[in-house]
Design a protein around this motif. Sequence first.
Motif, mmCIF file in Angstrom:
data_model
loop_
_atom_site.group_PDB
_atom_site.id
_atom_site.type_symbol
_atom_site.label_atom_id
_atom_site.label_comp_id
_atom_site.label_asym_id
_atom_site.label_seq_id
_atom_site.Cartn_x
_atom_site.Cartn_y
_atom_site.Cartn_z
ATOM 1 N N LEU A 27 0.838 -1.199 0.000
ATOM 2 C CA LEU A 27 0.000 0.000 0.000
ATOM 3 C C LEU A 27 0.872 1.248 0.000
ATOM 4 O O LEU A 27 0.640 2.200 -0.763
ATOM 5 C CB LEU A 27 -0.941 -0.001 1.206
ATOM 6 N N VAL A 29 3.987 1.541 -1.032
ATOM 7 C CA VAL A 29 4.699 1.658 -2.307
ATOM 8 C C VAL A 29 3.775 2.237 -3.382
ATOM 9 O O VAL A 29 4.175 3.113 -4.159
ATOM 10 C CB VAL A 29 5.247 0.277 -2.730
ATOM 11 N N THR A 30 2.523 1.775 -3.404
ATOM 12 C CA THR A 30 1.575 2.284 -4.394
ATOM 13 C C THR A 30 1.390 3.786 -4.263
ATOM 14 O O THR A 30 1.426 4.516 -5.252
ATOM 15 C CB THR A 30 0.207 1.579 -4.222
ATOM 16 N N VAL A 33 4.547 5.645 -5.432
ATOM 17 C CA VAL A 33 4.706 5.655 -6.890
ATOM 18 C C VAL A 33 3.727 6.639 -7.537
ATOM 19 O O VAL A 33 4.062 7.311 -8.515
ATOM 20 C CB VAL A 33 4.496 4.228 -7.446
ATOM 21 N N VAL A 40 8.203 5.007 -14.992
ATOM 22 C CA VAL A 40 8.664 3.632 -14.850
ATOM 23 C C VAL A 40 8.841 3.182 -13.401
ATOM 24 O O VAL A 40 9.752 2.434 -13.099
ATOM 25 C CB VAL A 40 9.979 3.382 -15.621
ATOM 26 N N PHE A 41 7.991 3.621 -12.511
ATOM 27 C CA PHE A 41 7.917 3.077 -11.151
ATOM 28 C C PHE A 41 9.246 3.075 -10.385
ATOM 29 O O PHE A 41 9.464 2.197 -9.553
ATOM 30 C CB PHE A 41 7.402 1.624 -11.162
ATOM 31 N N THR A 42 10.186 3.973 -10.677
ATOM 32 C CA THR A 42 11.412 3.952 -9.887
ATOM 33 C C THR A 42 11.152 4.559 -8.515
ATOM 34 O O THR A 42 10.435 5.541 -8.381
ATOM 35 C CB THR A 42 12.546 4.744 -10.553
ATOM 36 N N LEU A 43 11.765 3.930 -7.499
ATOM 37 C CA LEU A 43 11.640 4.431 -6.147
ATOM 38 C C LEU A 43 13.032 4.504 -5.549
ATOM 39 O O LEU A 43 13.818 3.580 -5.724
ATOM 40 C CB LEU A 43 10.784 3.497 -5.301
ATOM 41 N N ASP A 233 1.180 2.224 -16.294
ATOM 42 C CA ASP A 233 1.852 3.458 -15.895
ATOM 43 C C ASP A 233 1.286 3.885 -14.537
ATOM 44 O O ASP A 233 0.297 3.326 -14.074
ATOM 45 C CB ASP A 233 1.700 4.544 -16.972
ATOM 46 N N ILE A 236 -2.441 4.035 -12.763
ATOM 47 C CA ILE A 236 -3.079 2.964 -11.998
ATOM 48 C C ILE A 236 -2.744 3.107 -10.508
ATOM 49 O O ILE A 236 -3.568 2.852 -9.645
ATOM 50 C CB ILE A 236 -2.618 1.589 -12.535
ATOM 51 N N ALA A 237 -1.491 3.545 -10.226
ATOM 52 C CA ALA A 237 -1.116 3.785 -8.838
ATOM 53 C C ALA A 237 -1.946 4.916 -8.248
ATOM 54 O O ALA A 237 -2.313 4.895 -7.072
ATOM 55 C CB ALA A 237 0.378 4.108 -8.745
ATOM 56 N N SER A 240 -5.345 3.554 -7.547
ATOM 57 C CA SER A 240 -5.175 2.644 -6.406
ATOM 58 C C SER A 240 -5.074 3.429 -5.103
ATOM 59 O O SER A 240 -5.661 3.044 -4.094
ATOM 60 C CB SER A 240 -3.918 1.798 -6.578
#
Lengths: 266, 278
Positions: A27, A29-30, A33, A40-43, A233, A236-237, A240
């Motif tokens: 949760l 992380v979502t 992001v 590209v979802f880099t963290l 991409d 969606i996060a 969410s």
Amino acid sequence: MTLIERIASGLVWLLAAATVLFLLTPLAVTVAVSFGSSAVFTLPSPAWSLRWYEALGRSRDLWGAVATSIQLAALSTGLSLLLGTLAAIGILRGRFPGREAAITFLVSPLMLPGLVLGIAMLEAFRGAGLRSVWISLVLAHVVITLPYVVRTVYAALGLFDFTLIDAARTLGLSYPRAVAKVMVPALAPAFVTSGMFAFLASMDNYPISIFFTNAWTKTLPIQMLQYVEESPDPMIAAISSLLILLAMLVLVVGDRMVGLRRMADL
Amino acid sequence: MTRLLRSYPVALLALPAILYLALIYGVPLAGLLARSVMVGGTFSLAGFTAFFSDTFSWTVIGNTLRTAAGVTLLCLLLGYPTALALARATGAAQALILVAIILPLSVGVVVKAFAWQIVLRRDGVISQALIFLGIWDGPQRLLFTETGLIVGAANVFVPFMILPIYSVLKLVDPRLGEAAATLGASPLYRFFRVALPLSLPGIVTGIAFVFSMATSMYVIPSLLIGDRFQTLATLTGRSFLFMRNEQLGSTTAVVLLVISVGVVVASAALSRRFGGAS
């Protein structure tokens, strides 16, 4: 406390802490992001931005699916609360033989694979000539929301003292008013908990809905999964994260109304 | 029937729900079972013999049971201590554990599976953490591996292990352990002879919940491992949605149904034997 007990106790708390972290990580992380700037979802993200929320605001498909899902969940939860409460009263007070079997039957859709139910209903509805997407979806979703209501309301009714209704009538209330003033408030926590879980179960359902939705009418999980598979991409996060926010609000309301510990009595 | 209703008039209230489910759920399931043993209008087990004589089917069954067992084991390993901690915790710790269980339960499975796609990437949080801890030398991808699938699925199902065990543990009188200690029982003896047997009904229920859900999961493997790895549920879904092979789909659906019903019936019998009320 002996040494072994201290080690065991330490281990229990350590594993519990790890589980809490494990449960909350996806949760967190979502949400992280969704506020990132990269596609590209880099963290950790190079920069923070709201661009995915802006993209979400422009997405017609997703909001259409949100509306479909909310209407469907509200309708099937309402029908389930009505049918399920009546059934719970009938089975508890009816005192007919086979009550155990009746309850097991009403709760059983929860124990079977959703995909199997979906296929069975798809073939049956097709055989009966039912073509409407909406009617199919509502009929199918009541099947999976009804068990939550029956289970919780039946358990709550088991603790309810029915002589209270007689007492209220002795004090001059009519039968319907006695039910409304005495029984409904006593059952309110059960209505809230089961209604909430039924609503979320409908909102979240994928394996049954997939057989009844089409290109024009999609529920939210179906639309989201399609996005994830076709063009993953952080939009969606973003949706969410909004759903996680909604879950938090539901939890706060639920805690105020019935308490977290009672919500855990699944 | 009429005599029954005359003697129990309140029972009439249960009739709409029972009739509804019989028509919309009972009849379709019976139809599915009937069609799986009918080929061209006559009774035949051809669908099942064809399915079970294909080696690919056994790979699929193996994949399904192996991942479900892995998920169940991981959930038990994490779930039992968490249930124990929840039963002992008070105040803020208790609230935190409860939120950590109920909040993910209220978030949809698509959201969580999508989140695990991000977590399990080569540059994801797990890869970074394991490199930081010195367990991995370089970045590795867990997404589209069986390990990744098991970890992600265990994350979704672990609340269903914790809650039944917790509901049994919170009813256990803590003085039982003290009594055993007073009588000279060692900590290990107390755990295996007092605490564990008392929580067994909850463990059985939790295992049954998690195992049957892990057997029939569809969204999680679709996103975390992909098409190369088929389970009974993904094969069932695909044969209806993409392959249009409804004979195969009906057969695998019935196999899936038999496994789930078997697990539920076995767990009910077991927890009754262990003296559980559930």
